[in-house]
Design a protein around this motif. Structure first.
Motif, PDB file in Angstrom:
ATOM      1  N   ASP A 173       0.804  -1.224   0.000  1.00  0.00           N
ATOM      2  CA  ASP A 173       0.000   0.000   0.000  1.00  0.00           C
ATOM      3  C   ASP A 173       0.838   1.275   0.000  1.00  0.00           C
ATOM      4  O   ASP A 173       0.388   2.321   0.470  1.00  0.00           O
ATOM      5  N   THR A 174       2.061   1.219  -0.535  1.00  0.00           N
ATOM      6  CA  THR A 174       2.864   2.425  -0.730  1.00  0.00           C
ATOM      7  C   THR A 174       3.402   2.425  -2.158  1.00  0.00           C
ATOM      8  O   THR A 174       3.638   1.360  -2.746  1.00  0.00           O
ATOM      9  N   SER A 175       3.591   3.618  -2.702  1.00  0.00           N
ATOM     10  CA  SER A 175       4.098   3.707  -4.074  1.00  0.00           C
ATOM     11  C   SER A 175       5.497   3.114  -4.175  1.00  0.00           C
ATOM     12  O   SER A 175       5.831   2.457  -5.167  1.00  0.00           O
ATOM     13  N   GLU A 176       6.320   3.312  -3.149  1.00  0.00           N
ATOM     14  CA  GLU A 176       7.675   2.764  -3.195  1.00  0.00           C
ATOM     15  C   GLU A 176       7.644   1.244  -3.137  1.00  0.00           C
ATOM     16  O   GLU A 176       8.442   0.565  -3.789  1.00  0.00           O
ATOM     17  N   GLY A 177       6.713   0.683  -2.354  1.00  0.00           N
ATOM     18  CA  GLY A 177       6.590  -0.763  -2.309  1.00  0.00           C
ATOM     19  C   GLY A 177       6.235  -1.347  -3.660  1.00  0.00           C
ATOM     20  O   GLY A 177       6.776  -2.386  -4.070  1.00  0.00           O
ATOM     21  N   VAL A 178       5.349  -0.670  -4.387  1.00  0.00           N
ATOM     22  CA  VAL A 178       4.976  -1.121  -5.734  1.00  0.00           C
ATOM     23  C   VAL A 178       6.170  -1.033  -6.681  1.00  0.00           C
ATOM     24  O   VAL A 178       6.394  -1.920  -7.518  1.00  0.00           O
ATOM     25  N   ILE A 179       6.959   0.026  -6.541  1.00  0.00           N
ATOM     26  CA  ILE A 179       8.149   0.176  -7.374  1.00  0.00           C
ATOM     27  C   ILE A 179       9.127  -0.968  -7.127  1.00  0.00           C
ATOM     28  O   ILE A 179       9.652  -1.573  -8.073  1.00  0.00           O
ATOM     29  N   HIS A 180       9.385  -1.272  -5.866  1.00  0.00           N
ATOM     30  CA  HIS A 180      10.296  -2.372  -5.552  1.00  0.00           C
ATOM     31  C   HIS A 180       9.772  -3.694  -6.107  1.00  0.00           C
ATOM     32  O   HIS A 180      10.548  -4.501  -6.644  1.00  0.00           O
ATOM     33  N   ARG A 181       8.481  -3.923  -5.987  1.00  0.00           N
ATOM     34  CA  ARG A 181       7.889  -5.158  -6.503  1.00  0.00           C
ATOM     35  C   ARG A 181       8.065  -5.283  -8.009  1.00  0.00           C
ATOM     36  O   ARG A 181       8.605  -6.278  -8.522  1.00  0.00           O
ATOM     37  N   ASP A 182       7.598  -4.267  -8.734  1.00  0.00           N
ATOM     38  CA  ASP A 182       7.599  -4.343 -10.192  1.00  0.00           C
ATOM     39  C   ASP A 182       9.018  -4.341 -10.762  1.00  0.00           C
ATOM     40  O   ASP A 182       9.313  -5.058 -11.724  1.00  0.00           O
ATOM     41  N   SER A 183       9.889  -3.533 -10.183  1.00  0.00           N
ATOM     42  CA  SER A 183      11.245  -3.475 -10.712  1.00  0.00           C
ATOM     43  C   SER A 183      12.004  -4.771 -10.411  1.00  0.00           C
ATOM     44  O   SER A 183      12.807  -5.225 -11.232  1.00  0.00           O
ATOM     45  N   PHE A 184      11.730  -5.397  -9.249  1.00  0.00           N
ATOM     46  CA  PHE A 184      12.342  -6.697  -8.952  1.00  0.00           C
ATOM     47  C   PHE A 184      11.924  -7.733  -9.989  1.00  0.00           C
ATOM     48  O   PHE A 184      12.770  -8.466 -10.526  1.00  0.00           O
ATOM     49  N   LEU A 185      10.641  -7.813 -10.255  1.00  0.00           N
ATOM     50  CA  LEU A 185      10.157  -8.788 -11.234  1.00  0.00           C
ATOM     51  C   LEU A 185      10.791  -8.553 -12.596  1.00  0.00           C
ATOM     52  O   LEU A 185      11.232  -9.499 -13.266  1.00  0.00           O
ATOM     53  N   ASN A 186      10.866  -7.298 -13.025  1.00  0.00           N
ATOM     54  CA  ASN A 186      11.444  -6.984 -14.333  1.00  0.00           C
ATOM     55  C   ASN A 186      12.939  -7.292 -14.375  1.00  0.00           C
ATOM     56  O   ASN A 186      13.461  -7.743 -15.398  1.00  0.00           O
ATOM     57  N   GLY A 187      13.631  -7.034 -13.258  1.00  0.00           N
ATOM     58  CA  GLY A 187      15.065  -7.312 -13.230  1.00  0.00           C
ATOM     59  C   GLY A 187      15.370  -8.791 -13.344  1.00  0.00           C
ATOM     60  O   GLY A 187      16.310  -9.197 -14.034  1.00  0.00           O
ATOM     61  N   ALA A 188      14.579  -9.629 -12.666  1.00  0.00           N
ATOM     62  CA  ALA A 188      14.787 -11.067 -12.759  1.00  0.00           C
ATOM     63  C   ALA A 188      14.509 -11.568 -14.176  1.00  0.00           C
ATOM     64  O   ALA A 188      15.306 -12.327 -14.754  1.00  0.00           O
ATOM     65  N   VAL A 189      13.403 -11.120 -14.751  1.00  0.00           N
ATOM     66  CA  VAL A 189      13.046 -11.539 -16.112  1.00  0.00           C
ATOM     67  C   VAL A 189      14.067 -11.040 -17.124  1.00  0.00           C
ATOM     68  O   VAL A 189      14.348 -11.715 -18.122  1.00  0.00           O
ATOM     69  N   PHE A 190      14.651  -9.879 -16.889  1.00  0.00           N
ATOM     70  CA  PHE A 190      15.687  -9.352 -17.780  1.00  0.00           C
ATOM     71  C   PHE A 190      16.829 -10.343 -17.919  1.00  0.00           C
ATOM     72  O   PHE A 190      17.427 -10.471 -18.998  1.00  0.00           O
ATOM     73  N   PHE A 191      17.131 -11.072 -16.845  1.00  0.00           N
ATOM     74  CA  PHE A 191      18.215 -12.053 -16.910  1.00  0.00           C
ATOM     75  C   PHE A 191      17.743 -13.408 -17.411  1.00  0.00           C
ATOM     76  O   PHE A 191      18.377 -14.021 -18.268  1.00  0.00           O
ATOM     77  N   CYS A 192      16.608 -13.913 -16.877  1.00  0.00           N
ATOM     78  CA  CYS A 192      16.263 -15.309 -17.153  1.00  0.00           C
ATOM     79  C   CYS A 192      15.143 -15.491 -18.174  1.00  0.00           C
ATOM     80  O   CYS A 192      14.776 -16.629 -18.486  1.00  0.00           O
ATOM     81  N   GLY A 193      14.569 -14.412 -18.704  1.00  0.00           N
ATOM     82  CA  GLY A 193      13.552 -14.545 -19.748  1.00  0.00           C
ATOM     83  C   GLY A 193      12.295 -15.210 -19.232  1.00  0.00           C
ATOM     84  O   GLY A 193      11.627 -14.705 -18.332  1.00  0.00           O
ATOM     85  N   LEU A 194      11.947 -16.393 -19.776  1.00  0.00           N
ATOM     86  CA  LEU A 194      10.758 -17.111 -19.327  1.00  0.00           C
ATOM     87  C   LEU A 194      10.958 -17.761 -17.965  1.00  0.00           C
ATOM     88  O   LEU A 194       9.983 -18.134 -17.303  1.00  0.00           O
ATOM     89  N   CYS A 195      12.218 -17.900 -17.542  1.00  0.00           N
ATOM     90  CA  CYS A 195      12.549 -18.417 -16.203  1.00  0.00           C
ATOM     91  C   CYS A 195      11.911 -19.792 -15.960  1.00  0.00           C
ATOM     92  O   CYS A 195      11.404 -20.064 -14.857  1.00  0.00           O
ATOM     93  N   ARG A 196      11.948 -20.660 -16.943  1.00  0.00           N
ATOM     94  CA  ARG A 196      11.344 -21.985 -16.799  1.00  0.00           C
ATOM     95  C   ARG A 196      12.290 -22.941 -16.077  1.00  0.00           C
ATOM     96  O   ARG A 196      13.490 -22.927 -16.291  1.00  0.00           O
TER      97      ARG A 196
END
Length: 287
Positions: A119-142
């Motif tokens: 429920d904070t804008s910074e929390g949403v930023i950390h969530r979304d940017s974490f997900l994007n950073g992981a996918v940036f490296f592993c793609g589909l991450c299967r």
């Protein structure tokens, strides 16, 4: 000024940098644990303070001929003789993205997750940017072997959640076979970290690890205070204040048993590309 409650490991390098910069300009460097308006004098060219805020705004108003610099002090606004180095909010997007990338780099089968504030804008930023950073490296991450889950993943709780509520959220990551968890500032408490480490998860955070958890701590991602300080120093000593400097992200508290030198170089190359603007985190502007 570094108060007794400040983390010594975080500020030892800062103290050394300040001492060296002062010596190079023929100035005397004095380290104090406290300072008040009554302690100010005309001989002080620059006062540097770290959290908790000793009242820099009031000091700057009381001593307009002295420059003041607050490092990592939240909600501090710059004025003509008060400058700010922001170590957290300004780099939230890059910190989260880097955490996701780092987690994916070091974790078999990319079984990574984050605990974030819902429920904070910074929390949403950390969530979304974490997900994007992981996918940036592993793609589909299967994964190639079970359990077959969707990674990266995240769980959330509100900013006012209790320690038990955070542990309940963390239990979801444990049940989903997550091996590396990202814990940004403001999430849970030390007991949450101990709970995750006890379940044999490795951790990435934005503040130094508590004693006893170093073996499960991959690295801390935080603002590069010293680079920002060196950039601001010439103006501050020349009496030109009112600066606002976001600190670039950097890795500290690195556990080389979990992050090898080769993988560290890979992550550091990503840091350079992020700061140069060559990589879009996909989350929007840093806050």
């Amino acid at each position: 000024m570094i108060p007794p409650e400040a983390d010594p490991a975080q500020f030892d390098e800062l103290t050394a940098t300040l001492s060296e910069l002062a010596a190079n300009d023929g100035l005397e460097f004095e380290l104090r644990s406290s300072l008040s308006v009554n302690d100010l004098s005309l001989s002080q060219r620059l006062v540097v303070a770290v959290p908790p805020d000793p009242g820099l705004t009031e000091m700057a108003q009381a001593a307009p001929r002295t420059q003041f610099l607050g490092i990592g002090i939240q909600d501090l606004e710059s004025t003509p003789n008060l400058s700010v180095i922001d170590t957290q909010v300004a780099s939230s997007t890059n910190i989260g993205f880097l955490a996701g990338y780092l987690a994916a780099v070091v974790t078999p089968e990319w079984r990574v997750g984050a605990l974030t504030i819902s429920d904070t804008s910074e929390g949403v930023i950390h969530r979304d940017s974490f997900l994007n950073g992981a996918v940036f490296f592993c793609g589909l991450c299967r994964q190639t072997y079970p359990p077959f889950n969707t990674y990266p993943m995240y769980v959330e709780a509100s900013a006012g959640s209790t320690s038990q509520e955070w542990q309940s959220a963390a239990g979801i990551l444990i049940d989903q076979a997550v091996r590396t968890a990202y814990i940004p500032l403001g999430v849970g408490d030390e007991s949450l970290l101990e709970y995750l480490a006890g379940a044999e998860l490795n951790l990435i955070g934005t503040t130094p690890p508590p004693p006893g958890l170093q073996s499960n701590w991959i690295a801390t991602i935080t603002g590069d205070i010293n680079s920002a300080l060196q950039k601001a120093w010439p103006d501050l000593i020349a009496g030109q204040g009112g600066l606002y400097l976001p600190a670039n992200v950097t890795l500290t508290d690195i556990n080389q048993d979990l992050l090898s030198p080769g993988r560290q170089r890979l992550v550091e190359s990503l840091i350079s590309e992020l700061e140069a603007g060559f990589i879009d985190t996909g989350v929007g502007n840093s806050q």
